[in-house]
Write a protein that holds these residues in place. Structure first.
Motif, PDB file in Angstrom:
ATOM      1  N   TYR A 229     -16.049  11.677  -8.010  1.00 59.01           N
ATOM      2  CA  TYR A 229     -16.616  10.347  -7.769  1.00 59.01           C
ATOM      3  C   TYR A 229     -16.212   9.324  -8.825  1.00 59.01           C
ATOM      4  CZ  TYR A 229     -19.499  12.668  -4.271  1.00 59.01           C
ATOM      5  OH  TYR A 229     -19.928  13.378  -3.182  1.00 59.01           O
ATOM      6  N   ASN A 230     -15.786   9.772  -9.998  1.00 57.96           N
ATOM      7  CA  ASN A 230     -15.398   8.817 -11.036  1.00 57.96           C
ATOM      8  C   ASN A 230     -13.913   8.466 -10.918  1.00 57.96           C
ATOM      9  OD1 ASN A 230     -14.703  11.440 -11.823  1.00 57.96           O
ATOM     10  ND2 ASN A 230     -14.840  10.978 -14.004  1.00 57.96           N
ATOM     11  N   ARG A 231     -13.534   8.094  -9.724  1.00 55.00           N
ATOM     12  CA  ARG A 231     -12.175   7.636  -9.444  1.00 55.00           C
ATOM     13  C   ARG A 231     -12.246   6.664  -8.268  1.00 55.00           C
ATOM     14  NH1 ARG A 231      -8.946  11.167  -5.853  1.00 55.00           N
ATOM     15  NH2 ARG A 231     -10.372  12.298  -4.487  1.00 55.00           N
ATOM     16  N   GLY A 232     -11.269   5.765  -8.206  1.00 60.38           N
ATOM     17  CA  GLY A 232     -11.363   4.693  -7.223  1.00 60.38           C
ATOM     18  C   GLY A 232     -10.121   4.534  -6.373  1.00 60.38           C
ATOM     19  N   ILE A 233     -10.228   3.680  -5.395  1.00 55.17           N
ATOM     20  CA  ILE A 233      -9.104   3.320  -4.537  1.00 55.17           C
ATOM     21  C   ILE A 233      -8.027   2.632  -5.363  1.00 55.17           C
ATOM     22  CG2 ILE A 233      -8.456   1.612  -2.780  1.00 55.17           C
ATOM     23  CD1 ILE A 233     -11.014   2.348  -1.276  1.00 55.17           C
ATOM     24  N   HIS A 234      -6.765   2.969  -5.093  1.00 51.33           N
ATOM     25  CA  HIS A 234      -5.648   2.295  -5.752  1.00 51.33           C
ATOM     26  C   HIS A 234      -5.556   0.845  -5.257  1.00 51.33           C
ATOM     27  CE1 HIS A 234      -3.617   5.127  -8.287  1.00 51.33           C
ATOM     28  NE2 HIS A 234      -3.491   6.023  -7.334  1.00 51.33           N
ATOM     29  N   SER A 235      -5.259  -0.063  -6.162  1.00 55.18           N
ATOM     30  CA  SER A 235      -5.102  -1.474  -5.791  1.00 55.18           C
ATOM     31  C   SER A 235      -3.667  -1.829  -5.442  1.00 55.18           C
ATOM     32  CB  SER A 235      -5.579  -2.367  -6.944  1.00 55.18           C
ATOM     33  OG  SER A 235      -4.820  -2.107  -8.122  1.00 55.18           O
ATOM     34  N   ASP A 236      -2.738  -0.910  -5.657  1.00 55.52           N
ATOM     35  CA  ASP A 236      -1.328  -1.244  -5.452  1.00 55.52           C
ATOM     36  C   ASP A 236      -0.864  -1.050  -4.014  1.00 55.52           C
ATOM     37  OD1 ASP A 236      -1.532   1.660  -5.915  1.00 55.52           O
ATOM     38  OD2 ASP A 236       0.651   1.612  -5.740  1.00 55.52           O
ATOM     39  N   PHE A 237      -1.693  -0.379  -3.172  1.00 53.16           N
ATOM     40  CA  PHE A 237      -1.336  -0.209  -1.765  1.00 53.16           C
ATOM     41  C   PHE A 237      -2.612   0.029  -0.975  1.00 53.16           C
ATOM     42  CE2 PHE A 237       0.191   2.212   1.980  1.00 53.16           C
ATOM     43  CZ  PHE A 237       1.123   1.311   2.460  1.00 53.16           C
ATOM     44  N   PHE A 238      -3.081  -1.025  -0.315  1.00 50.22           N
ATOM     45  CA  PHE A 238      -4.314  -0.956   0.469  1.00 50.22           C
ATOM     46  C   PHE A 238      -4.073  -1.741   1.748  1.00 50.22           C
ATOM     47  CE2 PHE A 238      -8.510  -2.485   1.759  1.00 50.22           C
ATOM     48  CZ  PHE A 238      -9.265  -1.320   1.695  1.00 50.22           C
ATOM     49  N   VAL A 239      -4.195  -1.074   2.876  1.00 51.00           N
ATOM     50  CA  VAL A 239      -3.871  -1.668   4.170  1.00 51.00           C
ATOM     51  C   VAL A 239      -5.163  -1.961   4.913  1.00 51.00           C
ATOM     52  CG1 VAL A 239      -2.539  -1.407   6.301  1.00 51.00           C
ATOM     53  CG2 VAL A 239      -1.765  -0.275   4.199  1.00 51.00           C
ATOM     54  N   LEU A 240      -5.285  -3.143   5.490  1.00 45.38           N
ATOM     55  CA  LEU A 240      -6.513  -3.523   6.182  1.00 45.38           C
ATOM     56  C   LEU A 240      -6.208  -4.328   7.431  1.00 45.38           C
ATOM     57  CD1 LEU A 240      -7.297  -6.829   5.593  1.00 45.38           C
ATOM     58  CD2 LEU A 240      -7.314  -5.892   3.282  1.00 45.38           C
ATOM     59  N   LYS A 241      -7.160  -4.289   8.364  1.00 43.70           N
ATOM     60  CA  LYS A 241      -7.102  -5.165   9.527  1.00 43.70           C
ATOM     61  C   LYS A 241      -7.943  -6.398   9.216  1.00 43.70           C
ATOM     62  CE  LYS A 241      -6.589  -1.397  12.861  1.00 43.70           C
ATOM     63  NZ  LYS A 241      -7.298  -0.535  13.847  1.00 43.70           N
TER      64      LYS A 241
END
Length: 296
Positions: free
Chosen positions: A163-175
């Motif tokens: 849990y002490n880790r997060g989503i990478h900000s360098d590649f995040f795909v969204l609609k």
């Protein structure tokens, strides 16, 4: 902010200009080399109003918007998505400005770019080796209930429970969707957070940006009911050791799992996106250049 703008001219050869130019060229090359169905794209840059002007090495202010427009970015000057008075968490309200700052949440405005089928959030550390068009098309055509695709980072400290880790900000795909934007905005404003138990008591805390966009999106998409977790070795390869020693000197996986793949063993031909930081270093911060072994 080290580049100069003098007498109305943008002078290349400095870190900010170079990083923005390399990122754009790299992504263009990856898409131009794709052999399948072409997808058109537009380069956007979201700039916070407080970050338009920076001081250059000559002591004069320069205009970041002008720099990015000179390179062909469509610049959107948008403020932070969250006003501090609307945040219900006392800990966030009292501490975020001394940490990541609420300005970090300006990146949530990417959900508002709704003239496109999808938006891919990247940063200056992104190195796109191949355009992942296939997952884009599947995401658009075959995943109607999914809002995002993301890659998780390794834990930055040990021990890790995952849990002490997060989503990478360098590649995040969204609609993109204004409705989704407002849903996330309202969820952030209402969510509880403290440094010990993290977001909503889930334990999501303890990494850089845990109070900002990275941390909250990790919490928001944690059950994967409306998002897809991607292979970090393929879509955000950091060339980093997946193991670390815990307090008792035992090697553990930094993703909290019992076993973990070593992304350093991944064939480069199978990697779509890599990160130019940590082991490989930021592209504008080449402190390691003089330390390479002669035969490396």
């Amino acid at each position: 902010c080290p580049e100069e703008r003098v007498d109305g001219h943008v002078y290349p050869g400095h870190a900010y200009y170079d990083a923005a130019a390399i990122l754009k060229y790299n992504i263009e090359q990856a898409h131009d080399n794709y052999a399948g169905t072409f997808m058109s794209y537009t380069f956007y840059a979201i700039v916070h109003p407080d970050a338009i002007y920076c001081m250059g090495p000559d002591g004069n202010d320069f205009d970041r918007v002008a720099v990015l427009e000179d390179l062909g970015y469509w610049v959107l000057v948008w403020g932070g998505a969250i006003h501090p008075d609307d945040v219900s968490s006392n800990y966030i309200y009292q501490n975020i400005e001394s940490d990541i700052t609420l300005n970090d949440l300006a990146s949530l405005n990417a959900y508002r770019i709704d003239k496109h089928d999808l938006v891919v959030m990247v940063d200056f550390t992104t190195l796109m080796l191949k355009a992942p068009i296939d997952i884009y098309q599947d995401f658009i055509n075959n995943q109607p209930t999914k809002e995002a695709m993301y890659v998780m980072s390794y834990a930055e400290s040990m021990p890790t429970d995952g849990y002490n880790r997060g989503i990478h900000s360098d590649f995040f795909v969204l609609k993109p969707s204004n409705d989704t934007f407002h849903t996330i905005k309202e969820a952030y404003e209402a969510a509880a957070y403290d440094v010990a138990s993290g977001w909503g008591g889930t334990g999501i805390t303890g990494f850089v940006g845990d109070m900002g966009t990275r941390g909250f999106l990790t919490y928001y998409y944690r059950d994967q009911s409306n998002a897809i977790a991607l292979d970090n070795c393929v879509y955000s390869n950091t060339n980093d050791d997946p193991h670390a020693m815990d307090g008792s000197g035992v090697s553990k996986c930094r993703d909290g799992e019992t076993t973990c793949e070593d992304c350093r063993d991944k064939s480069l031909s199978d990697v779509y996106v890599a990160q130019m930081k940590d082991v490989c270093g930021n592209p504008w911060d080449c402190w390691y250049d003089e330390n390479w072994l002669a035969d490396s």
